[in-house]
Design an enzyme around this catalytic site. Structure first.
Site, mmCIF file in Angstrom:
data_model
loop_
_atom_site.group_PDB
_atom_site.id
_atom_site.type_symbol
_atom_site.label_atom_id
_atom_site.label_comp_id
_atom_site.label_asym_id
_atom_site.label_seq_id
_atom_site.Cartn_x
_atom_site.Cartn_y
_atom_site.Cartn_z
ATOM 1 N N GLU A 884 0.848 -1.193 0.000
ATOM 2 C CA GLU A 884 0.000 0.000 0.000
ATOM 3 C C GLU A 884 0.884 1.244 0.000
ATOM 4 O O GLU A 884 0.947 1.998 0.964
ATOM 5 C CB GLU A 884 -0.944 -0.036 1.193
ATOM 6 C CG GLU A 884 -1.908 -1.219 1.125
ATOM 7 C CD GLU A 884 -2.668 -1.468 2.416
ATOM 8 O OE1 GLU A 884 -2.513 -0.674 3.363
ATOM 9 O OE2 GLU A 884 -3.393 -2.469 2.486
ATOM 10 N N HIS A 978 -3.514 3.725 5.302
ATOM 11 C CA HIS A 978 -3.561 2.491 4.509
ATOM 12 C C HIS A 978 -3.899 2.813 3.062
ATOM 13 O O HIS A 978 -4.235 3.942 2.715
ATOM 14 C CB HIS A 978 -4.619 1.530 5.070
ATOM 15 C CG HIS A 978 -4.184 0.770 6.279
ATOM 16 N ND1 HIS A 978 -3.819 -0.544 6.247
ATOM 17 C CD2 HIS A 978 -4.046 1.169 7.568
ATOM 18 C CE1 HIS A 978 -3.481 -0.947 7.459
ATOM 19 N NE2 HIS A 978 -3.622 0.080 8.279
ATOM 20 N N GLU A 1063 -8.041 5.135 4.615
ATOM 21 C CA GLU A 1063 -7.803 4.342 3.406
ATOM 22 C C GLU A 1063 -7.776 5.262 2.187
ATOM 23 O O GLU A 1063 -8.697 6.042 1.976
ATOM 24 C CB GLU A 1063 -8.921 3.309 3.229
ATOM 25 C CG GLU A 1063 -9.065 2.320 4.375
ATOM 26 C CD GLU A 1063 -8.164 1.108 4.197
ATOM 27 O OE1 GLU A 1063 -7.422 1.070 3.209
ATOM 28 O OE2 GLU A 1063 -8.227 0.204 5.053
#
Length: 1187
Positions: A884, A978, A1063
């Site tokens: 990531e 993330h 995210e």
């Protein structure tokens, strides 16, 4: 008014009538009255049920005894007409009500009563046809809703009754149709399937199925569905193979395909294919299928040489590109509803029956309970990492020597200004990056002499400091920016496989003096093989220590640009000179030095050129790729051709890490591959066709799965040739590659031509299940799991270029260390408190950096030092999952903003103390893992009980948080950055008891929960100020499978209410300013900066007195959040990832085990800050957004 009264009276009459009839029927049943009475009553009930939906609803409503009365009558009556009437009533109730009413009937014991009725009816000679039709039809409808139905049927002996009935009535299609439907339900039980197979059911099915016929297509469909279900049994599949039925199925399929010109019998053809699929699940079946030339037969019949003008196929091909599969809606025969087990339930029923076992339902477990974990004495080991709590600053050279009064001036700080991706900035102190110290600036006389130096300049490197004016200028030009003049092609040729090794640290003074520090390719790190007229004498050796090599450079020289481009380049350089100074965070010399100290398992000795050159965001936007319809079908057809025309396949290994003695082919038309550099991942390459290659990725070290991240080098290409790359061992069941995401490519030739950036490339991109099977060990014990393929086609612009491909923008561990060193050397120590410590060492011996950032106290006066120490903490972390990489780019934006000279950044530093662990998994990043560390474990599942030896970074990061809790300095915010592979936009996951309980459908319990809604404030702020952020994708549900993640553990054990996972998409955005665009590093860094702005607004909203804001803003959170019981946040139901299932529906695999989750849309529209609002103060903007 009178009309309404009449209707009301009529409804009462009808309701009273059905109740009265049921009461009369129940009385007759108990008193054994005359059969004529029961026959008459059931006939009237049947009439009402057939004509009124309201009656049907009333009879199956909760608390109704109607079904009990009917079943009791069915069980006790001996009268055939009464039995048929009751069966007809039950069929009407079940048929009209879908799955819920069938389940209702099962719950009342209907399955057992009907099976007993079937057994009793079979004893009559001959059996009554009408009764058998009704019983079998009803059992076929309710059987799929009874989990024990197969066992019940076997115990009652119903299997052979139905089977014998079919054998004896092959010509009676009306009777055998419901019998076949029931056989299909029986076959769902594997024991039943084997038992039926022993009694000849497979042979019986092949007496029913046959070649094309316009008659009885409904019977044919049911028979094929039943056969497909039966053949799922291995014993039945072997029986079919032994009797030669594989060839029979292929022959039947070809016949139906040839005659079905109007595509009206696609369900029948699908049934034949399903039967073939069931047979080929065993090795013997696959062998028989190949021997019967099955691959070629199916391949030829799947081609569509002439596109139909009308009909279902033409409609199918006119669908939007998101739908890329055959839909079975083509049969015109309406004999009977044949899909009983697939009936669609009412939406209300779905909501009522939906339950996710992963949601934590125990309130006591949900409530945060601070767990010390370690004793105070054990936590003292972290004291040295918090010197800011004890330092008196007596030895510091602070800005203000004289103490100032310790009070605020009562004024709100100025408006927050943050660089926005693609927007023009003022060029003042608002730049993200701080100024370079005077010793790093190049003297004017030295710059004047650089025109004669043969330099390869990465134009645009000076723009990395956030000079939006220059970027705005570039947006108006062509995509290409020319190379610097004076590049000698001989120098470029000399760069091939340069070795940096074994030398004293001194370098030739003339060479060092002639090159700027921030050049894209500084020549003072290169070894020349001949005398260059434009350069001073070159040293033969440059570095001491272990050998480090640069990857192979393209050796065709730098392509020259036209005069117009050269003039454009001059204007760019002039604009760069006028821009404010900022630290160039990329330093190629420093990067090489850091790489030599980086420890890897393969002991990498090469450096990838993108990491050496650095990356500049391109001056153009990259839209989400529009996928042409049918590309997946074409790619799969090409894969099938490999098996049909095997003589056309080259099947040559051209790259193999597993074979240390492997030699790279020297043929000129073969691509060369390499991944032996930091973060590289490519294990093996096989040439399939002349311009097609299969690529196999490495699994994570000490693991046998997690194949997703890739980063490799390709060279030896030819321009104008379409090269197809297939990465064939991916594991996730879906990917954003199906929805417009492209892989990234970096061209060394382009970098030498002053375009050093990663760009999105590739056409004909799709992601699909392939025919390569995963071992049960790699699939977690599951058998029959397949790998997936990422395929894309690339046309290279240059001959013999060196290009790099990556899953996402690479960000290596050495890059992080280089950036931290550059930030440390460039900051103003009188203004910024910056510390870089080592949190711990990893398993491989690399250091895990810990960064502390805040503002220096105004003076060493006691009150100023107290104010410094009492600032609340914000704890940030990133990159626990190595693949990531977008998380690191967001973190880079956060770090650069915190270290900038922006007045807002200074205000932010004065508000908080930032503790940052920018890379929680250095070993995984270095070694090219996707998810795990060297222990082979997902570190984000180790936060509950981290092992200090196996998970040192998690153990000590948690220790820092536990130490802060022990000294009563709990962080205000914890956020773990993330990346997300299946969703678009940027969003957050948080933790809420109330919202978790609400999703268990226990609304009463959720209403009783009292909870501070402050966890929603920061995401809501970000949705207002960050263009890429999407509030409707946020979730605050706590799942059992996430109990050991950082977000949940920090919330539950440490006690941080605002504990988040943020995210960032790997693909792009589908809302807001960046809608329809793929995300780039500029947007990711902007998100990191916007996160900082959000923290400052959070401070001002939660501490209004400190900023002299109205006290009414204390209720900001309650104003923007609905405090009622109904919570409208989507859930995150996942099994083994930090992400919800991908919600864009694409059924590209018939065997997919993924289940779509229930998506609950957030009742919040997208909000985009206008230019007028940017000029407002925070308090004014808050009032504006709430109005």
């Amino acid at each position: 008014m009178s009309k309404l009264k009449v209707i009301s009276e009529k409804s009462v009459t009808n309701n009273s009538r059905i109740v009265g009839l049921l009461a009369q029927l129940e009385k007759n049943s108990t008193e054994s009255a005359e059969a004529d009475t029961a026959r008459h009553v059931t006939s009237k009930i049947l009439h009402l049920v057939q004509s009124q939906e309201k009656t049907r609803r009333e009879m199956t409503a909760k608390g109704s005894t109607a079904v009990d009365v009917l079943l009791s009558t069915l069980e006790n009556t001996k009268d055939l007409p009464t039995t048929l009437n009751v069966l007809s009533i039950l069929v009407e109730l079940v048929s009209a009500g879908g799955g819920r009413r069938a389940s209702f009937l099962v719950a009342k014991g209907g399955s057992q009563i009907l099976l007993q009725l079937l057994v009793n009816a079979s004893k009559e000679t001959p059996p009554r046809e009408e009764l058998m039709v009704q019983v079998h039809s009803l059992l076929a409808k309710i059987g799929p809703k009874d989990k024990k139905f197969g066992v019940k049927a076997r115990i009652n002996g119903a299997l052979n009754i139905t089977l014998n009935l079919v054998k004896q009535n092959l010509q009676n299609h009306r009777l055998i149709l419901p019998c076949l439907q029931l056989l299909r339900v029986y076959s769902a039980n594997s024991v039943n399937s084997v038992s039926l197979g022993k009694n000849g059911v497979v042979e019986l099915m092949f007496k029913i199925v046959g070649p094309f016929s316009k008659k009885n297509s409904g019977l044919m469909k049911v028979a094929l569905d039943t056969l497909a279900a039966l053949l799922k049994s291995k014993s039945n599949a072997r029986r079919a193979v032994d009797r030669g039925y594989v060839q029979v199925l292929l022959t039947i399929y070809v016949d139906w395909h040839r005659h079905d010109n109007r595509h009206r019998n696609m369900l029948i053809r699908k049934g034949i294919l399903q039967s073939l699929k069931s047979v080929t699940n065993i090795k013997l079946g696959r062998k028989a299928f190949i021997s019967a030339n099955g691959m070629k037969i199916l391949y030829n019949t799947s081609q569509l040489p002439v596109m139909p003008v009308s009909g279902p196929v033409a409609q199918l091909y006119s669908l939007p590109p998101e739908v890329d599969d055959v839909v079975d809606e083509s049969d015109d025969n309406d004999d009977i509803d044949l899909e009983a087990e697939n009936e669609i339930e009412n939406e209300d029923d779905l909501d009522q029956n939906f339950k996710n076992d992963d949601i934590e339902t125990d309130i006591n477990k949900l409530k945060p309970q601070q767990v010390p974990g370690r004793t105070i004495d054990e936590l003292k080991m972290y004291e040295h990492l918090f010197p800011e709590l004890v330092d008196d600053f007596q030895d510091y050279d602070l800005i203000f020597k004289e103490p100032k009064r310790f009070a605020f001036d009562g004024k709100v700080r100025g408006p927050i200004v943050v660089p926005t991706a693609g927007e023009e900035a003022s060029g003042s102190a608002g730049s993200v990056r701080t100024g370079v110290s005077p010793k790093e600036k190049v003297p004017p006389d030295r710059e004047a002499g650089e025109g004669k130096v043969a330099s390869v300049r990465a134009a645009g490197e000076d723009l990395r400091g956030g000079d939006r004016a220059v970027q705005q200028q570039l947006d108006g030009q062509n995509r290409t920016v020319p190379s610097a003049p004076g590049v000698n092609s001989d120098i470029v040729k000399a760069l091939d496989r340069i070795t940096l090794q074994n030398i004293p640290t001194q370098t030739t003074p003339g060479l060092t003096a002639g090159v700027k520090k921030d050049c894209g390719l500084p020549l003072n790190v290169l070894t020349c093989t001949k005398v260059c007229p434009h350069m001073a004498a070159c040293g033969n050796i440059l570095f001491e220590g272990r050998t480090v090599q640069l990857g192979k450079l393209c050796c065709t020289g730098v392509e020259t640009e036209d005069d117009e481009d050269t003039e454009s380049n001059s204007s760019v350089e002039q604009a760069s000179a006028e821009a404010p100074d900022g630290p160039a965070l990329h330093d190629s010399d420093l990067y090489i030095e850091i790489v030599k100290d980086t420890k890897s398992v393969p002991e990498y000795s090469e450096v990838a050129y993108p990491d050496y050159f650095g990356h500049v965001p391109p001056p153009f936007k990259e839209p989400i790729l529009e996928r042409p319809y049918g590309v997946q079908r074409t790619k799969i057809a090409q894969d099938i051709e490999r098996l049909i025309h095997q003589s056309d396949i080259i099947d040559r290994v051209v790259y193999d890490l597993d074979n240390p003695n492997y030699t790279i082919p020297e043929e000129g038309d073969i691509l060369k591959f390499n991944s032996k550099f930091e973060s590289g991942n490519l294990r093996k390459v096989i040439q399939i066709r002349k311009n097609e290659y299969d690529l196999i990725l490495n699994s994570d070290i000490n693991s046998n799965h997690y194949h997703q991240w890739f980063y490799f080098e390709v060279s030896g290409m030819r321009p104008g040739v379409a090269y197809r790359f297939n990465i064939i061992n991916c594991e996730k069941s879906n990917s954003q590659f199906n929805y417009g995401m492209q892989p990234l490519m970096y061209s060394v030739q382009e970098a030498l031509n002053a375009r050093p950036w990663w760009i999105r490339v590739g056409t004909d991109i799709c992601y699909y299940k392939n025919h390569f099977s995963r071992s049960s060990v790699a699939a977690g014990g599951q058998k029959g799991k397949s790998y997936y393929t990422i395929t894309f086609t690339v046309n290279f612009p240059h001959k013999d270029d060196v290009c790099y491909f990556a899953y996402h923008y690479p960000y290596t561990y050495s890059t992080l260390q280089m950036h931290l060193q550059k930030l440390e050397s460039a900051h103003n120590p009188q203004q910024i408190y910056f510390r870089k410590d080592v949190l711990c060492e990893t398993l491989c011996g690399n250091s895990c950096p810990l960064v502390t950032i805040t503002a220096m106290p105004e003076s060493n006066y006691y009150e100023h030092v107290c104010q410094f120490r009492n600032r609340p903490y914000v704890f940030l972390s990133a990159r626990v999952h190595p693949g990531e990489t977008n998380a690191s780019w967001v973190m880079k934006g956060t770090l650069e903003y915190l270290m900038s000279n922006n007045p807002t950044a200074q205000s932010l530093r004065e508000s908080y103390i930032f503790k940052i662990v920018p890379m929680l998994n250095p070993d995984g990043v270095i070694n090219g893992n996707h998810r795990c560390s060297l222990s082979g474990e997902d570190l984000n599942r180790q936060w509950q009980s981290p092992n200090p030896d196996l998970h040192p970074t998690i153990y000590h990061a948690k220790g820092l948080l536990q130490y802060l809790a022990s000294v009563k300095r709990l962080p205000l915010v914890y956020c773990d950055y993330h990346g997300h592979s299946r969703k678009k936009n940027v969003f957050m996951y948080g933790c809420s008891i109330k919202e978790t309980v609400w999703h268990t459908n226990d609304n009463a319990t959720s209403c009783d929960v009292v909870e501070d809604m402050g966890y929603r404030t920061l995401p809501k702020i970000l949705s207002h100020i960050a263009p890429a952020f999407c509030m409707s994708s946020c979730s605050f549900v706590v799942e059992k499978s996430k109990e050991s993640t950082a977000r949940v553990v920090v919330w539950r054990e440490i006690g941080v209410q605002r504990s988040y996972t943020m995210e960032s998409t790997l693909c792009g955005c589908d809302q807001g300013k960046y809608k329809g665009l793929q995300i780039g590093t500029r947007e990711l860094e902007e998100m990191g900066a916007k996160f900082c702005v959000g923290l400052l607004r959070l401070k001002r909203l939660t501490s209004p007195l400190e900023y002299n804001l109205p006290s009414s803003l204390l209720d900001f959170e309650n104003d923007i959040i609905e405090s009622g019981c109904k919570v409208t946040s989507p859930t995150t139901y996942v099994m083994d990832e930090d992400e919800p299932r991908f919600l864009e529906e694409v059924d590209y695999s018939a065997e997919s085990n993924d289940e779509l989750d229930v998506e609950l849309a957030e009742n919040a529209g997208d909000y985009e800050t206008s230019a007028q609002e940017e000029a407002l103060s925070d308090s004014e903007l808050s009032r504006t957004s709430l109005s």
